[in-house]
Design an enzyme around this catalytic site. Structure first.
Site, PDB file in Angstrom:
ATOM      1  N   HIS A  92      -4.262   3.800   7.925  1.00 50.65           N
ATOM      2  CA  HIS A  92      -2.776   3.478   8.473  1.00 50.65           C
ATOM      3  C   HIS A  92      -1.841   4.255   8.683  1.00 50.65           C
ATOM      4  O   HIS A  92      -1.788   5.619   7.871  1.00 50.65           O
ATOM      5  CB  HIS A  92      -2.197   2.827   7.996  1.00 50.65           C
ATOM      6  CG  HIS A  92      -2.778   0.956   7.931  1.00 50.65           C
ATOM      7  ND1 HIS A  92      -2.184  -0.170   6.322  1.00 50.65           N
ATOM      8  CD2 HIS A  92      -4.057   1.076   9.010  1.00 50.65           C
ATOM      9  CE1 HIS A  92      -2.744  -0.669   7.065  1.00 50.65           C
ATOM     10  NE2 HIS A  92      -4.081  -0.381   8.322  1.00 50.65           N
ATOM     11  N   GLU A 116       0.835  -0.993  -0.216  1.00 48.58           N
ATOM     12  CA  GLU A 116       0.202   0.087   0.529  1.00 48.58           C
ATOM     13  C   GLU A 116       0.597   1.263   0.103  1.00 48.58           C
ATOM     14  O   GLU A 116       1.936   0.668   0.115  1.00 48.58           O
ATOM     15  CB  GLU A 116      -0.946   0.253   1.665  1.00 48.58           C
ATOM     16  CG  GLU A 116      -0.257   0.160   2.371  1.00 48.58           C
ATOM     17  CD  GLU A 116      -1.429  -0.386   3.581  1.00 48.58           C
ATOM     18  OE1 GLU A 116      -2.431  -0.357   3.878  1.00 48.58           O
ATOM     19  OE2 GLU A 116      -1.203   0.943   4.599  1.00 48.58           O
TER      20      GLU A 116
END
Lengths: 293, 382
Positions: free
Chosen positions: A250, A211
């Site tokens: 995140h 990611e």
């Protein structure tokens, strides 16, 4: 073989009397994991899910022979729990806890590594290995019922489940799935976990789920191009539409100072010769294709 | 938490760094007053926590207090990358001999602190990093050992500053102050760009940036309070989302996105983009979200003026499909229904129960995320 865990992995749950700790201790047991006890300071002598609770990790290790631990301790006290586990002789610590201050993670990871202890996480879903029925984490049990020869390494929790589900539906069983965690500093990163799988003779192909943020995917691509990994890898990178300088959920998922964007990662992986899926659903086809070669 | 330039400089000053004279102003009149006090040409610097404000017109030089006030009138209220200018930092103007770059970050690969130093700096540091990476020196510092003298020497000499000069001592003290700020505030980034050698021969941080780790804010109550009073870099929706307990980032498209887990939510955005749509937002309800969180999340998108269709993609582990369905039902009940098309794909825990609940609302459940993404893109076009 499976990586990090095996038939002799004996697990304690740190923070077992908490909401998350007790719930997931039960789920891990249901999966078949050898959970042998739990630790909550001040709650020694209690039982949770039929498991004995100890005041300290040292006592738990002495009484149960535990060699691994899963940490569900709240962020403010999580670092303390990791140091305690390392000093008690635990060999593998899986830290599920989210929101641990990054400077604290930096130090406990160094501390553990210097003593030969493996850390997974923090802010991770954990490890699951269907061939040995071991789950040190929070993954949904029903997806991981088919043992097989595919390794999954991921920086994201739910995306690990999604892609594992797609693999299993396509008839591909899983050897080990590791969610390395979404924080900027993790105990075992995408590259390290992939290298472990690359050495395992029972893993035929590795799915790497990346990611935005950091440069682990780029470092992995470089190693692959240099020939350090001989097995087929298949990639998927989330966040191609993520804007720069914004944190995407995140703590680690942020494009900063012009580096870490998903498109750059996809490019690096493809240029190294690693096929990258455009959607999670494309992953199984790419794996099947890579296995045929 | 991103600190404003003036806050970052005050911290460096506290650690012994000489910073340019200056003060914060909240009105054009104050700007003028500060310019009068300084009695020299001044620089007006818009306090917004995004990079690239110089190019966006957020930094201006004024020769007189009158000019400073006039420029301030234009600057207050202007928008830079979506953030409104409410504070201006007024500092003395300094003639610059040479601009350098110095930053301190946490290196993910080596898990150490990392100084990045370049004898050339200024606005184009990203270009320099790409085109002439050999100009940037990397000095790693072990988190247990801490900053040692040889690290400081390596950095300062790389900045092309001569040993034994007053500049050397000034630069060394800046390196040490940056390290203290990093470790004591538990920062993710401490940066000075440009770090300048002035025509008068001094080494001065002309700009400073500090980003403090949000997860350590509870240990720094003064910063926590400052953030509470002025959330600085978040939009109205983002602030609201923080309070409810989900992660929200504003984007510029028209397909609303709700997912659980950061990776899956980003992947959902990417899917929409892949099929020719444009995501309006990133909204991650997190793990094990209750019906209330789902309800509030959906209400945000139902109210959102730009959102034409809403794509909810849930992969339930801890998150239960029936809770999500109950949240959707409650949001629709509270807002009195909607013209926006809602497309739901849910897998996992209590999926069947969720399917039945949604069917009663006339919302079908998609099995396949690709198909659902296509439907959401089509619905936004209608």
């Amino acid at each position: 073989m499976t990586i990090l865990v095996g038939p002799n992995t004996r697990v304690i749950v740190q923070g077992i009397t908490g909401k998350e700790g007790s719930f997931h201790a039960q789920r891990m047991l249901e999966y078949g994991t050898k959970v042998v006890g739990g630790v909550t300071p001040g709650k020694g002598g209690a039982t949770v899910a039929g498991l004995p609770v100890f005041d300290t990790v040292e006592e738990a290790v002495k009484a149960t022979g535990a060699n691994a631990s899963v940490v569900f301790v709240p962020a403010k006290f999580a670092a303390e729990a990791v140091y305690e586990a390392v000093d008690a002789g635990i060999q593998l610590v899986v830290v599920i806890t989210e929101h641990i201050p990054i400077h604290e993670t930096l130090r406990f990871v160094s501390y553990a590594k210097a003593r030969g202890v493996s850390i997974i996480g923090p802010n991770c879903p954990g490890i699951v290995a269907p061939p040995v029925k071991a789950k040190l984490g929070i993954m949904p049990n029903n997806i991981y019922q088919t043992p097989g020869r595919i390794g999954v390494v991921s920086r994201s929790g739910t995306l690990t489940y999604e892609i594992s589900y797609q693999l299993v539906r396509a008839g591909l069983g899983i050897n080990t799935a590791v969610g390395v965690g979404g924080d900027p500093i993790v105990g075992t990163d995408l590259v390290e976990a992939t290298l472990m799988m690359a050495k395992d003779p029972d893993i035929d192909a590795i799915v790497v789920i990346g990611e935005v943020g950091g440069d682990a995917e780029e470092r992995l691509a470089k190693l692959y191009a240099e020939g350090a990994i001989k097995k087929p890898l298949v990639g998927y990178v989330a966040g191609r539409t993520a804007p720069p300088e914004k944190r995407m959920g995140h703590a680690g998922a942020i494009v900063m100072l012009g580096s870490g964007d998903a498109n750059g990662k996809v490019k690096a992986l493809r240029e190294a010769g690693i096929p990258v899926a455009d959607t999670p659903m494309e992953v199984p086809q790419l794996v099947l294709k890579a296995l045929k070669k | 938490m991103k600190l404003y330039e003036y806050e970052a400089k005050e911290i460096l000053a506290k650690y012994g760094v000489k910073i340019p004279r200056g003060r914060l102003a909240l009105t054009p009149e104050e700007v003028r007053k500060i310019a009068e006090e300084i009695g020299k040409p001044v620089v007006l610097k818009a306090q917004v926590t995004v990079a690239g404000r110089g190019k966006a017109g957020g930094i201006k030089v004024a020769k007189t207090p009158e000019e400073a006030e006039a420029l301030a009138r234009q600057m207050f209220g202007m928008t830079i990358k979506g953030l409104v200018v409410k504070k201006i930092y007024v500092t003395e103007y300094q003639e610059v001999e040479r601009e350098m770059y110095l930053s301190l970050i946490i290196d993910r690969a080596t898990r150490r602190y990392l100084f990045l130093a370049s004898p050339v700096g200024g606005i184009d540091i990203e270009e320099i990093a790409k085109k002439e990476p050999e100009k940037i020196k990397r000095v790693y510092v072990d988190p247990f050992e801490g900053l040692r003298d040889f690290h400081v020497r390596a950095i300062v000499s790389w900045l092309a500053i001569k040993p034994g000069t007053p500049q050397w001592d000034q630069a060394a003290s800046i390196v040490r102050a940056m390290y203290r700020a990093m470790t004591e505030l538990e920062a993710e980034l401490v940066e000075s760009n440009p770090l300048a050698v002035t025509k008068t021969g001094e080494v001065v941080p002309l700009d400073a940036r500090i980003i403090v780790d949000d997860n350590s804010l509870f240990k720094h109550p003064d910063l926590e309070k400052a953030y509470e009073e002025d959330p600085r870099d978040v939009t109205e929706f983002e602030r609201y989302a923080q309070k409810i307990g989900f992660n929200y980032v504003e984007l510029d498209g028209d397909v609303g996105i709700i997912g659980n887990g950061a990776g899956l939510t980003m992947s959902t955005m990417d899917l929409v983009y892949h099929f020719g749509g444009r995501p309006a937002n990133f909204l991650d309800i997190g793990g094990g979200a209750s019906r209330d969180v789902v309800k509030e999340a959906l209400k945000v998108l139902l109210r959102h003026p730009r959102v034409k269709s809403i794509f909810i993609n849930i992969f339930g582990g801890i998150t239960r499909a029936d809770e999500v369905a109950a949240g959707i039902e409650a949001a629709l009940a509270e807002t009195g229904g909607t013209n926006k098309k809602i497309i739901v794909r849910m897998k996992g825990t209590n999926e069947e129960l969720g399917r039945q609940m949604l069917a009663k609302l006339g919302i079908p459940l998609y099995e396949n995320a690709e198909e659902a993404a296509q439907k959401a893109v089509e619905a936004a076009r209608l």
